[in-house]
Design an enzyme around this catalytic site. Structure first.
Site, PDB file in Angstrom:
ATOM      1  N   ASP A 157      17.097  25.741  -5.099  1.00  0.00           N
ATOM      2  CA  ASP A 157      15.701  25.495  -4.715  1.00  0.00           C
ATOM      3  C   ASP A 157      15.558  24.031  -4.325  1.00  0.00           C
ATOM      4  O   ASP A 157      16.550  23.289  -4.298  1.00  0.00           O
ATOM      5  CB  ASP A 157      14.739  25.890  -5.855  1.00  0.00           C
ATOM      6  CG  ASP A 157      13.430  26.455  -5.289  1.00  0.00           C
ATOM      7  OD1 ASP A 157      12.779  25.752  -4.483  1.00  0.00           O
ATOM      8  OD2 ASP A 157      13.077  27.589  -5.636  1.00  0.00           O
ATOM      9  N   HIS A 163      12.698  26.339   0.743  1.00  0.00           N
ATOM     10  CA  HIS A 163      13.151  25.979  -0.606  1.00  0.00           C
ATOM     11  C   HIS A 163      14.570  25.421  -0.541  1.00  0.00           C
ATOM     12  O   HIS A 163      15.415  25.735  -1.377  1.00  0.00           O
ATOM     13  CB  HIS A 163      13.079  27.187  -1.547  1.00  0.00           C
ATOM     14  CG  HIS A 163      11.668  27.544  -1.941  1.00  0.00           C
ATOM     15  ND1 HIS A 163      10.963  26.840  -2.884  1.00  0.00           N
ATOM     16  CD2 HIS A 163      10.831  28.505  -1.495  1.00  0.00           C
ATOM     17  CE1 HIS A 163       9.739  27.369  -3.019  1.00  0.00           C
ATOM     18  NE2 HIS A 163       9.633  28.381  -2.175  1.00  0.00           N
ATOM     19  N   GLU A 175       7.731  31.525   1.170  1.00  0.00           N
ATOM     20  CA  GLU A 175       7.030  30.245   1.262  1.00  0.00           C
ATOM     21  C   GLU A 175       7.682  29.254   2.237  1.00  0.00           C
ATOM     22  O   GLU A 175       7.886  28.087   1.898  1.00  0.00           O
ATOM     23  CB  GLU A 175       6.927  29.607  -0.137  1.00  0.00           C
ATOM     24  CG  GLU A 175       6.181  30.496  -1.113  1.00  0.00           C
ATOM     25  CD  GLU A 175       6.126  29.938  -2.539  1.00  0.00           C
ATOM     26  OE1 GLU A 175       5.079  30.097  -3.165  1.00  0.00           O
ATOM     27  OE2 GLU A 175       7.115  29.348  -3.021  1.00  0.00           O
ATOM     28  N   TYR A 216       4.600  37.760 -13.639  1.00  0.00           N
ATOM     29  CA  TYR A 216       4.916  36.321 -13.628  1.00  0.00           C
ATOM     30  C   TYR A 216       4.827  35.741 -15.038  1.00  0.00           C
ATOM     31  O   TYR A 216       3.769  35.412 -15.537  1.00  0.00           O
ATOM     32  CB  TYR A 216       4.035  35.593 -12.604  1.00  0.00           C
ATOM     33  CG  TYR A 216       4.715  35.601 -11.234  1.00  0.00           C
ATOM     34  CD1 TYR A 216       5.171  36.810 -10.696  1.00  0.00           C
ATOM     35  CD2 TYR A 216       4.968  34.427 -10.525  1.00  0.00           C
ATOM     36  CE1 TYR A 216       5.845  36.838  -9.476  1.00  0.00           C
ATOM     37  CE2 TYR A 216       5.636  34.451  -9.303  1.00  0.00           C
ATOM     38  CZ  TYR A 216       6.077  35.663  -8.797  1.00  0.00           C
ATOM     39  OH  TYR A 216       6.746  35.691  -7.601  1.00  0.00           O
ATOM     40  N   THR A 268      10.705  28.128 -13.704  1.00  0.00           N
ATOM     41  CA  THR A 268      10.838  27.206 -14.835  1.00  0.00           C
ATOM     42  C   THR A 268      10.369  25.774 -14.560  1.00  0.00           C
ATOM     43  O   THR A 268      10.826  24.847 -15.223  1.00  0.00           O
ATOM     44  CB  THR A 268      12.306  27.167 -15.323  1.00  0.00           C
ATOM     45  OG1 THR A 268      13.135  26.768 -14.223  1.00  0.00           O
ATOM     46  CG2 THR A 268      12.763  28.514 -15.834  1.00  0.00           C
ATOM     47  N   GLU A 269       9.462  25.588 -13.618  1.00  0.00           N
ATOM     48  CA  GLU A 269       8.973  24.226 -13.392  1.00  0.00           C
ATOM     49  C   GLU A 269       8.522  23.580 -14.710  1.00  0.00           C
ATOM     50  O   GLU A 269       8.854  22.429 -15.000  1.00  0.00           O
ATOM     51  CB  GLU A 269       7.771  24.226 -12.432  1.00  0.00           C
ATOM     52  CG  GLU A 269       8.102  24.532 -11.000  1.00  0.00           C
ATOM     53  CD  GLU A 269       7.954  26.007 -10.657  1.00  0.00           C
ATOM     54  OE1 GLU A 269       8.087  26.861 -11.563  1.00  0.00           O
ATOM     55  OE2 GLU A 269       7.715  26.312  -9.477  1.00  0.00           O
TER      56      GLU A 269
HETATM   57  C1  ACM Z   1       7.718  33.301  -5.347  1.00  0.00           C
HETATM   58  O1  ACM Z   1       7.112  33.364  -6.412  1.00  0.00           O
HETATM   59  N1  ACM Z   1       7.613  32.245  -4.581  1.00  0.00           N
HETATM   60  C2  ACM Z   1       8.588  34.374  -4.907  1.00  0.00           C
END
Ligand code: ACM
Ligand code: ZN
Length: 545
Positions: free
Chosen positions: A207, A280, A344, A435, A486-487
């Site tokens: 990422d 990413h 994204e 999530y 995991t940010e």
């Molecule tokens: C995602 O949560 N960006 C796949």
């Protein structure tokens, strides 16, 4: 004083209970399809034979797994024995067998009677799941890996269980790019997945903030791309933003990855690697700036959120690089699916890049969304020519989907519905239910998280197959997955806090038939199950301090 016979009996029972661990009333998660308690007991003590059919190394491995579960019973001697396939099943001991009688893939029957524990699987995975069920009938104390467990005799109530999963894909995702979790820890994570009959580990390896997989042809990916100069401390929305000033970085060697893949395979878990493209990609570009539209310089990300950077879609060099990277990836990951991200992607650089625009014109593409489609298709064709399939986040629907591509529907279920109707396979993992980086309680009392709100109950109400789907459409919903970004999750303790018990609910959603699911019953079983998680040293949410 005269001692009455019933008092003697009580004294005897008390003495007995001090030395005998009586197995719990059957309480299994995920709830099995059929469970019938019977009369009588099987007693595990002194000497036990574990039988498996000759010439089946996977069942031999399953037999060894059982040994690992019961070896801490004091003074227990375990003998491994083989029987040949044409022979009648052994009548005593623990017997593993294959049989497709009335079962489905990954299904099993577990019959415990006075003389025998018989686990019949449709396949070797089924036998493994039968063993995981047996595990949950054993005293929690045996989980603690303690050679002096003090448990000298285990009494298992007779039972008949017939069981199989509702979905073939029962996934858990882990982002190791934002924060790294070492090999030993990944093994613990996989062990916990196996216990709950989950079978797909989606490993988010790259990422903006870190590249975590050794690629021998491009050592800079880990020399440069694995290391960031510091990390955000507060929330992304904080003004001003806070940083810790501490360099951060690590990665997995290919040897370590092979070790993880083998550990997972012994638990019938497929590891699906994710190599993010075309967005990413900041960490990769920091190592190889020549692959970006502007040429950089780039630095490995230190803040969370979505980055502007993407691999240049106009340069052939980009595809050559990615194909070389993916060639090494498929060498170490036997998984049929390779995840290529696709989410994204900001396309501002593509709009301004001469090479990207030249590609767009040469390929007759209408806009940058179609350019993303071109990108994904080209990678898809490469993977296909290597006998692998592509899977990506639902943004890959923005362009034409490559043949055989599977879609992970995360921005709700709409993308999944669209893909399934087009005949593509789908994994449902909507933010509304999956999530696990979201808060599970009022944020004021919780450690800092990304935001959102997802309770255990909400996870439990997840229905991967959309309402109104025909049987033919439903066939394309392979299952579901929970995602752990995991940010904000820097430690193993906090990771477990976010994952458990929500993953336990997800496991039941993906295994147990919809008609058998019942939240109140689940909570009752979960309250018992916490003792096992305690023994396994899991820092779940709601744990008594
Ligand atoms: C995602 O949560 N960006 C796949
Ligand atoms: Zn470009």
């Amino acid at each position: 004083m005269k001692i009455r016979p019933y008092s003697l009996r009580i004294v005897f029972l008390v003495l007995l209970s001090l030395t005998t661990s009586i197995s719990p009333q059957a309480s299994v998660i995920p709830e099995p399809v059929v469970l019938e308690e019977k009369r009588g007991n099987f007693i595990l003590q002194k000497e036990t034979d574990i039988y498996f059919p000759t010439g089946n190394p996977l069942l031999e491995q399953n037999a060894q797994f059982i040994e690992g579960l019961i070896q801490d019973i004091d003074d227990l001697k375990i003998n491994f024995r083989q029987y040949s396939n044409g022979q009648d099943l052994p009548e005593r001991g623990i017997v593993l067998a294959l049989s497709d009688l009335g079962l489905k893939p990954e299904g099993y029957e577990l019959s415990i009677s006075k003389k025998r524990i018989l686990i019949k699987g449709y396949d070797e995975a089924g036998v493994f799941y039968g063993i995981q069920t047996l595990r949950q009938l054993l005293p929690e104390g045996l989980e603690a890996n303690n050679r002096n467990s003090g448990i000298s005799k285990v009494k298992l109530k007779a039972i008949y269980i017939k069981d199989y999963p509702q979905f073939t894909y029962r996934g858990l995702h882990l982002d190791v790019a934002r924060h790294f979790f070492d090999v030993e820890y990944i093994k613990k994570f996989l062990e916990l997945m196996g216990l709950h009959k989950m079978n797909r580990f989606h490993w988010h390896l790259t990422d903006d903030q870190g590249w975590r997989i050794e690629i021998k042809q491009y050592p800079l990916l880990t020399e440069v791309g694995a290391l960031r100069k510091e990390t955000m401390t507060g929330h992304l929305n904080d003004e001003p933003r806070q940083f810790d000033g501490i360099p951060y970085g690590d990665f997995y060697t290919q040897e370590e990855i092979r070790e993880i893949v083998a550990f997972a395979a012994a638990r019938f878990i497929t590891v699906i690697p994710e190599i993010e493209l075309p967005g990413h990609a900041t960490a990769a570009l920091a190592a190889h700036p020549e692959l970006g539209c502007t040429g950089g310089p780039y630095e490995v990300g230190t803040i969370w959120g979505i980055y502007q950077e993407a691999f240049c879609a106009g340069k052939d060099q980009t595809f050559e690089f990615l194909e070389n990277v993916l060639s090494e990836v498929i060498e170490v990951f036997p998984s049929e699916y390779i995840h290529i991200g696709g989410d994204e992607v900001l396309k501002n650089h593509w709009k301004e890049c001469e090479l990207c625009q030249a590609r767009l014109a040469a390929e007759g593409l209408a806009d940058e969304d179609e350019l993303q489609g071109y990108f994904i298709n080209r990678i898809g064709r490469f993977l296909q020519s290597n006998n692998r399939k592509i899977i990506g986040w639902d943004e890959i629907l923005d362009g034409e989907l490559p043949q055989g591509a599977a879609v992970m529907s995360w921005r709700g279920v709409r993308g999944g519905i669209e893909a399934a109707k087009m005949g593509h396979d789908v994994i449902m993992t909507p933010v509304s239910h999956s999530y696990f980086d979201f808060y599970q309680d009022t944020p004021e009392t919780e450690p800092l998280a990304i935001g959102g709100y997802l309770t255990l109950r909400q996870v439990y109400t997840f229905q991967p197959v959309p309402q109104g789907f025909t049987q033919n459409e439903a066939r394309h919903i392979l299952g579901g997955q929970a995602n752990v970004w995991t940010e904000y999750i820097k430690t193993e303790d906090y990771l477990e806090y976010m994952v458990f018990p929500r993953a336990v609910a997800m496991a039941e959603v993906l295994w147990t038939p919809k008609e058998k699911r019942d939240f109140e019953g689940f909570i009752k079983r979960l309250n018992k199950h916490y003792q096992r998680l305690d023994a396994l040293d899991v820092n779940y949410y709601g744990k008594t301090p």
